[in-house]
Design a protein around this motif. Structure first.
Motif, PDB file in Angstrom:
ATOM      1  N   SER A  78       3.542  -2.643  -6.408  1.00  0.00           N
ATOM      2  CA  SER A  78       3.521  -1.729  -5.284  1.00  0.00           C
ATOM      3  C   SER A  78       4.884  -1.178  -4.924  1.00  0.00           C
ATOM      4  N   SER A  79       5.814  -1.278  -5.845  1.00  0.00           N
ATOM      5  CA  SER A  79       7.126  -0.700  -5.550  1.00  0.00           C
ATOM      6  C   SER A  79       7.006   0.806  -5.563  1.00  0.00           C
ATOM      7  N   ASP A  80       7.703   1.458  -4.648  1.00  0.00           N
ATOM      8  CA  ASP A  80       7.557   2.910  -4.575  1.00  0.00           C
ATOM      9  C   ASP A  80       8.587   3.612  -5.440  1.00  0.00           C
ATOM     10  N   MET A 130      -2.617  -0.782  -9.620  1.00  0.00           N
ATOM     11  CA  MET A 130      -2.105  -0.917  -8.268  1.00  0.00           C
ATOM     12  C   MET A 130      -2.998  -1.755  -7.371  1.00  0.00           C
ATOM     13  N   TRP A 189       7.288   6.376  -7.865  1.00  0.00           N
ATOM     14  CA  TRP A 189       6.473   7.498  -7.411  1.00  0.00           C
ATOM     15  C   TRP A 189       7.293   8.765  -7.442  1.00  0.00           C
ATOM     16  N   ILE A 246       2.052   8.826 -11.403  1.00  0.00           N
ATOM     17  CA  ILE A 246       0.672   9.169 -11.030  1.00  0.00           C
ATOM     18  C   ILE A 246       0.295  10.563 -11.514  1.00  0.00           C
ATOM     19  N   ALA A 281      -6.255   4.293  -9.196  1.00  0.00           N
ATOM     20  CA  ALA A 281      -5.614   3.771  -7.992  1.00  0.00           C
ATOM     21  C   ALA A 281      -6.671   3.586  -6.917  1.00  0.00           C
ATOM     22  N   PRO A 282      -6.397   2.771  -5.886  1.00  0.00           N
ATOM     23  CA  PRO A 282      -7.356   2.673  -4.778  1.00  0.00           C
ATOM     24  C   PRO A 282      -7.646   4.079  -4.277  1.00  0.00           C
ATOM     25  N   PRO A 283      -8.907   4.444  -4.151  1.00  0.00           N
ATOM     26  CA  PRO A 283      -9.223   5.835  -3.830  1.00  0.00           C
ATOM     27  C   PRO A 283      -8.751   6.221  -2.435  1.00  0.00           C
ATOM     28  N   VAL A 319      -6.754   9.200  -8.336  1.00  0.00           N
ATOM     29  CA  VAL A 319      -5.383   9.143  -8.812  1.00  0.00           C
ATOM     30  C   VAL A 319      -5.310   8.149  -9.967  1.00  0.00           C
ATOM     31  N   GLN A 349     -14.379   0.762  -8.210  1.00  0.00           N
ATOM     32  CA  GLN A 349     -13.031   0.389  -8.591  1.00  0.00           C
ATOM     33  C   GLN A 349     -13.069  -0.795  -9.538  1.00  0.00           C
TER      34      GLN A 349
END
Lengths: 421, 145, 229
Positions: free
Chosen positions: B86-88, B79, B91, B95, B62-64, B73, B108
């Motif tokens: 990018s739906s939450d 992502m 979560w 992860i 994931a973006p750090p 992550v 990345q």
């Protein structure tokens, strides 16, 4: 087996050539080392400068600009987030701290940044080096490298003097504390309550008047500065706000890692932009990495040229020494000793060159880093690591192998010429 | 002689390190959580069973959250570049926090990575960052597939 | 002249491009302890003969027997070892190593051969320097006179207690006084150590002091005369 004294005398006798070889090697090594060190220093320096900034929320726009402005305090025009975003984030149970940052003003060229007390101490994790955190709207905390003393007055200027800004006369701050050194641009910032920034820009101060028990006055506070007396400077500051105003950016600290990602996603739509400074930096690092690859390739090519030059010089030099080597053998030196002698002398030059090169490269990176630090406030740690050790050892290994060529020439040197005068 | 000593140490470390063992059991994102009950999500029996052992997981970085950190992550979806991902909703079931032995900065990429690490579950607060995580791979190594 | 030390048999050396051999010696015997001078005009092959005798060069054909060992057939490494043990060489232009002291110059060949110098080697080097009349053992050789330099070279040649001492024009670049002194030293030291002494020289004084003088011309021995004793 090979007398060190003889090697030293021999090298000293050819000191000009030896010196040139050492300097060539030192230069090529320094270039490679400096590129590595500097890239690492910039990377770690900016990464550490962003250490305290997990998530930045701003108005929709450029991620890079948002991060540069809020984390590295580089001035750029940002759209304001509505105050409601601040209130919402401050109340969010997933948020440990939501700190507004309001920039745009300066004092003597130093940025004046409006925020909250909790941000100054990183929610109690770090102490101040001097004094205390601001408690009223007319107090300020300065960064470690700001050339002011506790008790000094700060009159913010809109924009910077160079941009032809004007001094705000409505409000002046008194310095009451100094932060510890962080190695970031914030070391040169002046931190004030966000309410002060709002008030200077003729916005509300984020707290309804009745909250302060001054029902007699206006509600918005907008036209009220001139009328307010000193007593009102003692008003409560910080969250919760009943009527927060717009801010350019909010620094958010999430409670869990998952919360951080969830918040980033939630604020990445329509009007707002949530971004981890780390992701922007990581993208910059990969560009920086590309630049390093190019520079490292140049350094590598230089090292190759130097290696070729060293071979050439040693072969030419050896041709002049044929007599000496033949004489040594006539006097009883075994061939292995001549091989060792030549190999050892070349390696001694390379080791000195590489050692000097590492020091030069380190020094160069240090100088460049201090220049970067002066210009941006980011302290870049110039540190030698295993990677540099590997580079140096690699150079030595290559040198040890190519030195075999002239050493072999010495080994095969015929002895018949020893007696010919 | 020096070289030989380094080599010996290197081989010794490789033999001692559990990570060098090929064939750690693979764990997928689907296998992480059992039921979603009234008390929220509970970890699956497989996680409980594999806990404390080294496992392999595949996913995306994931973006750090931190530019220089000992953790990152791992997500099921890429992502960083996929706006639709990018739906939450998923979560945090999608992860896993991966802890490395050394702090580092990250590169990345949008390629799948394989992570080999010691599986741990239960709430734990990172003393350095203050972050709480539920599922972790520690002493991990990762590589691009 | 009792025991035969060296025996050259059918030795010839050729150089590409020359029809005649540079050296053509069918038979030459040198007795142990003999003092032999080799004379002849330049280009007669004197230095090549020395090279052959000391194993610095290999003849195309023939045998070079020293005490029964044919050094022409030894491997390069074995010849080096043999030479280091048996032969001490003195050259016309000394070939000392500037920057090193007299003592270090004497010790250098041995240092390049053994892992560590013993105290006895140092003792011997100092003793030899005393014998050649040099007292300042730490003096750097480039600060010495030519005569002193050649004396250091003599001490260096004797360091390994060689059975054969070879000198190539040892007096040619010296003044008369120094030449006389070197002549005396060479004869005195080789006599006292019972070493065979072979000198290549133009210097009649030196040649006359030898037991035997051999004349070379175009690679062939054209004359041999024994000194009247």
């Amino acid at each position: 087996m090979i007398p060190l004294k003889f090697v030293l005398v021999d090298l000293r006798r050819h000191w000009v050539g030896s010196l040139v070889i050492i300097l060539l090697i030192a230069g090529a090594t320094a270039l490679g080392v400096a590129v590595n060190l500097q890239e690492r220093a910039l990377r770690l320096g900016s990464a550490r400068a962003a250490e305290r900034f997990d998530l930045v929320v701003g108005a929709a726009g450029s991620e890079t600009q948002l991060v540069l402005s809020s984390v590295f305090l580089q001035p750029s025009p940002l759209t304001l987030l509505p105050g409601s975003a601040l209130a919402k984030l401050a109340d969010d149970p997933r948020v440990a701290m939501a700190a507004p940052v309001g920039f745009g003003d300066s004092f003597n060229g130093l940025p004046v940044v409006g925020t909250i007390a909790a941000f100054v101490t990183d929610d109690g994790r770090v102490g101040l080096s001097e004094g205390r955190v601001f408690e009223t709207v007319a107090e300020a905390v300065i960064g470690a490298k700001v050339d002011l003393a506790l008790g000094d007055e700060v009159k913010p200027l809109h924009g910077t003097a160079g941009e032809g800004g004007h001094t705000h006369t409505e409000l002046k701050y008194q310095v009451v504390g100094r932060m510890g050194e962080t190695g970031t641009p914030w070391d040169r910032a002046i931190l004030v309550p966000i309410e002060g920034v709002w008030r200077i820009h003729h916005m509300g101060d984020g707290h309804d008047a009745d909250e302060h028990g001054h029902a007699a006055h206006d509600r918005t506070g907008e036209a009220s500065e001139a009328e307010r007396g000193p007593a009102e400077m003692m008003e409560r500051i910080g969250p919760p706000w009943t009527n927060p105003q717009g801010v350019p950016a909010i620094i958010v600290k999430a409670r869990t890692i998952a919360d951080a990602y969830r918040l980033r996603n939630e604020y990445r739509r329509d009007q707002t932009l949530g971004v981890f400074p780390a992701e922007v930096l990581t993208r910059l690092f990969s560009t920086l990495g590309d630049v390093r690859t190019v520079l490292a390739a140049i350094a590598f090519a230089t090292q190759g040229l130097v290696a070729a030059a060293v071979i050439l010089v040693s072969v030419v030099h050896l041709a002049q020494r044929r007599r000496q080597l033949a004489v040594l053998r006539a006097l009883g030196a075994p061939r292995a000793a001549l091989f060792g002698l030549v190999w050892f002398e070349i390696l001694a030059l390379v080791v000195s060159g590489v050692a000097i090169g590492v020091v030069l490269g380190w020094g160069g990176a240090k100088i460049f880093a201090s220049w970067v630090s002066d210009a941006s406030g980011i302290v870049s740690p110039v540190v030698l690591t295993w990677e540099d050790g590997r580079l140096a050892l690699g150079l030595l290994a290559v040198a040890a192998i190519i030195a075999v060529v002239p050493a072999m020439m010495a080994y095969r040197q015929p002895t018949a010429i020893a007696l010919r005068s | 002689m020096m070289t030989r000593r380094f080599l010996t140490i290197g081989i010794g470390a490789a033999l001692l390190s559990p990570g060098a063992k090929a064939g750690s059991p693979e764990l997928t994102f689907e296998q992480l959580y059992g039921s979603v009950g009234v008390l929220g999500m509970t970890v699956s029996d497989r996680v409980k069973q594999l806990s404390g052992r080294r496992v392999l997981m595949k996913g995306f970085m994931a973006p750090p959250l931190k530019a220089e950190a000992a953790f990152f992550v791992l997500t099921k979806m890429p992502m960083a570049l996929c706006p639709f991902c990018s739906s939450d909703a998923d979560w945090p079931s999608d992860i896993v926090v991966v802890y490395l032995d050394e702090k580092q900065t990250f590169v990345q990429s949008n390629a799948t990575i394989t992570v080999d690490g010691l599986l741990e579950h239960g709430s734990w607060t990172d003393p350095e960052t203050g972050f709480v995580s539920l599922l972790r791979l520690t002493h991990a190594h990762f590589q691009t597939v | 002249m009792t025991a035969v030390s060296a025996l050259l048999r059918d030795v010839s050396v050729r150089v590409r491009g020359l029809p005649e051999p540079v050296i053509d010696v069918p038979d030459l015997a040198i007795a142990t302890g003999e003092h032999l001078a080799v004379t002849g005009p330049s280009g007669a092959g004197k230095t090549t003969l020395l090279n052959i005798l000391t194993g610095l060069e290999r003849p195309v054909s023939g045998a070079v027997l020293w005490d029964g060992i044919d050094i022409a057939r030894l491997s390069e490494a074995k010849r080096d070892t043999w030479r280091a043990k048996q032969v001490g060489i003195i050259m016309q232009d000394f070939n000392l190593f500037p920057g090193l002291s007299a003592l270090d110059n004497v010790l250098l060949p041995r240092q390049l051969r053994v892992p560590r110098l013993g105290n006895d080697a140092r003792e011997r080097a100092r003793h030899l320097l005393e014998q050649v009349g040099l007292n300042r053992h730490d003096q750097r050789v480039e600060t010495m006179s030519r005569g002193e330099m050649q004396r250091v070279a003599v001490a260096r040649a004797l360091q390994a207690q060689p059975a054969i001492i070879v000198a190539d024009e040892p007096t040619a670049s010296l003044d008369d006084t120094s030449a006389k002194r070197i002549t005396d030293l060479l004869i005195g030291l080789s006599t006292s150590s019972a070493a065979t002494l072979i000198v290549v020289t133009h210097d009649q004084t030196l040649a006359r002091a030898m037991h035997r003088v051999v004349s070379l011309q175009r690679g062939r021995i054209v004359g041999s005369r024994t000194a009247p004793t």
